[in-house]
Design a protein around this motif. Structure first.
Motif, PDB file in Angstrom:
ATOM      1  N   TYR A 142       0.844  -1.197   0.000  1.00 50.05           N
ATOM      2  CA  TYR A 142       0.000   0.000   0.000  1.00 50.05           C
ATOM      3  C   TYR A 142       0.884   1.253   0.000  1.00 50.05           C
ATOM      4  O   TYR A 142       0.721   2.167  -0.813  1.00 50.05           O
ATOM      5  N   GLU A 146       2.819   1.971  -3.373  1.00 52.03           N
ATOM      6  CA  GLU A 146       2.126   2.736  -4.414  1.00 52.03           C
ATOM      7  C   GLU A 146       2.066   4.210  -4.066  1.00 52.03           C
ATOM      8  O   GLU A 146       2.227   5.071  -4.922  1.00 52.03           O
ATOM      9  N   SER A 147       1.859   4.513  -2.769  1.00 45.78           N
ATOM     10  CA  SER A 147       1.794   5.934  -2.393  1.00 45.78           C
ATOM     11  C   SER A 147       3.129   6.615  -2.698  1.00 45.78           C
ATOM     12  O   SER A 147       3.176   7.754  -3.158  1.00 45.78           O
ATOM     13  N   CYS A 161      -3.376   2.290  -4.659  1.00 45.54           N
ATOM     14  CA  CYS A 161      -3.009   1.959  -3.267  1.00 45.54           C
ATOM     15  C   CYS A 161      -3.861   0.792  -2.747  1.00 45.54           C
ATOM     16  O   CYS A 161      -3.338  -0.169  -2.181  1.00 45.54           O
ATOM     17  N   LEU A 162      -5.163   0.876  -2.953  1.00 48.14           N
ATOM     18  CA  LEU A 162      -6.044  -0.134  -2.348  1.00 48.14           C
ATOM     19  C   LEU A 162      -5.950  -1.483  -3.056  1.00 48.14           C
ATOM     20  O   LEU A 162      -5.987  -2.536  -2.415  1.00 48.14           O
ATOM     21  N   LEU A 207      -2.932  -3.327  -1.970  1.00 47.81           N
ATOM     22  CA  LEU A 207      -3.189  -3.877  -0.633  1.00 47.81           C
ATOM     23  C   LEU A 207      -3.980  -5.189  -0.721  1.00 47.81           C
ATOM     24  O   LEU A 207      -3.636  -6.203  -0.111  1.00 47.81           O
ATOM     25  N   TRP A 243      -7.013  -5.088   9.364  1.00 47.23           N
ATOM     26  CA  TRP A 243      -6.926  -3.721   8.826  1.00 47.23           C
ATOM     27  C   TRP A 243      -7.905  -2.757   9.469  1.00 47.23           C
ATOM     28  O   TRP A 243      -7.617  -1.581   9.589  1.00 47.23           O
ATOM     29  N   PRO A 264     -10.308  -4.592   3.688  1.00 48.70           N
ATOM     30  CA  PRO A 264      -9.909  -4.607   2.269  1.00 48.70           C
ATOM     31  C   PRO A 264     -10.515  -5.751   1.450  1.00 48.70           C
ATOM     32  O   PRO A 264     -10.870  -5.542   0.283  1.00 48.70           O
TER      33      PRO A 264
END
Ligand code: 3H9
Length: 706
Positions: A486, A489-490, A609-610, A613, A636, A649
């Protein structure tokens, strides 16, 4: 009569005792049984009053949540409660245990409420994405006023009987034999011919200060950001103050049905059952005898060790705190005392309870102080040689039955276990910081951990108020392993030209408690760097995505603690954009040849991002690190600020459709390249998507999902 309810008549009083273990949920057969018994009492001329009570450890915990995915079969709870309230014969309810949701709504529909001293009452429906839908929003304000009802219903807290009495939600609190007291009350009420119906009352106008509804909703928009049920409950309470009860009840039912059908409520119900399912380990029978744990050794008196000690003391366990230096020990003890004292200041705990808890804390400057404890939790800093030394010593110091737990978040526990004389008693207990506040506890099963050690550790986790989830060993266990993808990607998005705020803001609006850049600043860029540095062998050989964090570290921008990181924090807490950080990242991106993109959409930020994850979650299921998709959801939501109203998620992935995620992977792969397999979907994701299945199906097929 049904087995779910016993009916007897004692000298003119009909006594209905509901018996539906474990929590007397008001399922359809129970409602049916109540209605039959109620009607029998109504038509029996010898009966002058009724008492409703429950058998077992508690009065009812409310409607049977398992029925919520199917259409309601009559009699519905609201209708049943209306019938009971309309009775000409007085109906007295006898409460004990936790009287919650529909159970409490039933109680406030009765004419008189008696509770034993230990009872707690409450309307916790908001935690399931619902409002009380069986009259709770209309009757409770009529008993306790609008302001108190807003507080009770929007927090869903369990109110102790003495407080509920003072508020006006109960009529009497007794020390013993609540049913006998209820029978006497029913007799008294029948002879005085006084039946008080809650719905015939008006809400006390003094309890409705100007603007209360609007103000409450503004406050909830901050405190319960994104949740639909709490403001909906405020609307319903407003109806109780402004419309006749019949109209208010009708509108409440409509709103309750709408919420019940919403994804938010489904998500929160999913988490309710997921948390409980996580405690059940398929190969560990529920009859497994757990080891008695009354005394616990905590090694390390830093922030983590002290936080863990506070949890243990709050659960009335005895704690031995161990450090190597006196001043470190003193600091840890002071931190523990301060934390326990805070509960006294807030009125949550009596000073004598705090004193008793502190009296159960002892300390030692040597591991030999742990000779008699039942369980040890090692919480020293992340150094494999140090931990190995400690465990090798513990093996000979502690009793053979003592469970040895490590709070490592990254190290290989099998390696640590191998150094003790009995690796079967070694387990991971991964707490999250601050340990006395964060709910999640990852219990890590090593290759040789014995079943009763797992069962005992899971049970201890529950006892100290945590939400335990079992994980296999492997870098980062469940939560931190997924975090890596996650965050990756950020960080790539930062390099491609998005500012930290541009990355964080869509994720926060979507519901994450904090965006990934803000989290890194809070946790400390130095901490992240050192963890990364120690574990590079587990990370992809990608020279890019660690760059933004590495640059922050190199510049001494450690985040909130230095008032500068991805953001700047002039007051040490409140973040502001920082042009210097943005320039630093831009030059770092230029150095490694990543061009700034003209624009990046919010949707892309969310999806990259998601989905990264979710994909890692699927991989962890494939690898057997996580047992169930629903366990991942619990991890999570309990530990990483994932919004409960999105269900975690994997639940969220199911709501989007796994085929859509797979398509996005293809697109991202062709747009951004796939040199490091970032956009190679996990085999489980592929097979489920191709079969048109969901993660929930996978759970159910394998080990009985939520
Ligand atoms: C409602 O009432 C709607 C109405 O307003 C409107 C209707 C129209 N239903 O938690 P535990 C199960 S919404 C079905 O481990 P504890 C639970 O899954 C309801 N099952 O025990 C578990 O099963 P298993 C509002 C339920 O002692 C077992 O019981 N009420 C329900 O730690 C033991 O539970 C609530 O939100 C239920 N309502 O805690 C209260 N409740 O053994 C929800 C429990 O198979 N319940 N189960 O895993 C709780 O908060 C806790 O269960 C309670 C006991 C505090 C009662």
């Amino acid at each position: 009569m049904s087995k779910l309810l016993s009916y007897s008549v004692e000298d003119g009083i009909a006594v209905l005792i509901i018996d539906n273990p474990p929590v007397n949920a008001l399922s359809q057969p129970v409602r049916h049984a109540i209605q039959d018994a109620f009607q029998a009492a109504q038509t029996d001329d010898a009966v002058v009053g009724l008492v409703i009570a429950c058998a077992g450890r508690t009065f009812s915990a409310g409607a049977d949540i398992r029925e919520f995915n199917a259409p309601v079969k009559g009699p519905s709870l609201p209708v049943l409660i209306d019938e009971i309230e309309a009775s000409k014969k007085p109906v007295v309810v006898a409460l004990h245990g936790t009287t919650l949701g529909g159970g409490f709504e039933l109680a406030i529909g009765c004419h008189y409420r008696i509770a034993d001293e230990g009872t707690r009452v409450g309307l916790p429906e908001v935690h399931l994405g619902l409002i009380p839908g069986a009259g709770g929003t209309q009757r409770l304000p009529r008993l306790i006023g609008a302001e108190a009802a807003i507080e009770a219903i929007t927090t869903g807290r369990h109110i102790p009987a003495p407080e509920a009495l003072e508020l006006g939600a109960l009529d009497e609190v007794v020390g013993s034999d609540v049913i006998a007291s209820a029978i006497s009350a029913a007799r008294r009420l029948s002879s005085s011919n006084k039946v008080k119906r809650t719905c015939s009352r008006e809400v006390d106008p003094e309890s409705i200060p100007d603007g209360i509804f609007q103000k409450s909703k503004v406050a909830l928009a901050k405190r319960r950001r994104g949740f639909n049920a709490p403001p909906a409950a405020v609307d319903a309470i407003e109806w109780a103050c402004s419309t006749p009860s019949r109209d208010g009840l009708k509108r409440e039912r409509e709103l309750s049905s709408q919420l019940k059908a919403s994804v938010q409520s489904k998500a929160q119900r999913h988490l309710f059952f997921a948390e409980r399912l996580a405690l059940k380990i398929p190969d560990i029978p529920k009859e497994t005898v757990i080891r008695p744990v009354e005394s616990v050794g905590v090694i390390g008196a830093g922030t983590m060790g002290a936080g863990i000690a506070v949890c243990l003391l709050n659960a009335d366990l005895t704690v031995v705190l161990v450090e190597t230096k006196q001043d470190a020990l003193d600091q840890g003890i002071a931190q523990i005392a301060k934390s326990l004292g805070r509960d006294v200041d807030r009125g949550r705990v009596a000073p004598e309870v705090r004193d008793a808890r502190l009296a159960r804390l002892s300390n030692a400057l040597d591991l030999r102080g742990l000779q008699t404890v039942d369980l040890v939790i090692e919480a020293v800093f992340e150094s494999l040689p140090l931990k190995k030394q400690i465990f090798s010593d513990l093996g000979s110091i502690c009793r053979e039955s003592t469970i040895l737990a490590t709070n490592t978040s990254t190290l290989d526990i099998n390696e640590i276990a191998a150094l003790t004389n009995s690796p079967q008693r070694v387990v991971g207990m991964h707490f999250f910081s601050p340990a006395n506040i964060m709910k999640l506890l990852e219990v890590v099963r090593c290759d040789e951990t014995e079943k009763d050690v797992i069962a005992t550790t899971m049970s201890l986790g529950r006892r100290i108020g945590k939400v335990p989830v079992l994980s296999g060993t492997g870098y980062g266990f469940i939560g931190n392993r997924m975090l890596e993808d996650y965050v990756r990607e950020s960080q790539m998005l930062l390099l491609e030209g998005a500012d930290p705020a541009q990355v964080d803001s869509p994720l926060e609006s979507w519901g994450m408690a904090m965006g990934p850049c803000a989290v890194m600043d809070l946790a400390g860029q130095d901490v992240s760097f050192l963890t990364r540095d120690q574990n590079r062998k587990f990370l992809p050989a990608d020279p890019r995505y660690c760059v933004p964090g590495d640059v922050m570290y190199a510049e001494g921008r450690f985040g909130q603690k230095t008032r500068k990181g991805f953001y700047q924090y002039p007051d040490g807490r409140t973040r502001q954009d920082d042009p210097d950080a943005i320039t630093l990242m831009r030059s770092a991106a230029d150095r490694i040849g990543i061009e700034k993109r003209a624009s990046i959409s919010q949707q892309e930020i969310l999806d990259r991002c998601l989905y990264a994850l979710i994909n890692r979650g699927a991989q962890l299921l494939d690898d057997g690190i996580a047992l169930r998709a629903s366990d991942i959801d619990v991890v999570w939501s309990a530990g990483y600020g994932f919004p409960a109203y999105r269900g975690g998620p994997m639940f969220y992935a199911d709501t989007i459709g796994l085929d859509m995620i797979l398509k996005a992977f293809e697109n991202f792969g062709s747009q951004f390249g796939n040199e490091y397999d970032y956009w190679t979907p996990a085999p489980l994701l592929v097979s489920l998507a191709q079969a048109g299945k969901t993660f929930a199906n996978w759970d159910a097929d394998r080990i009985g999902g939520v």
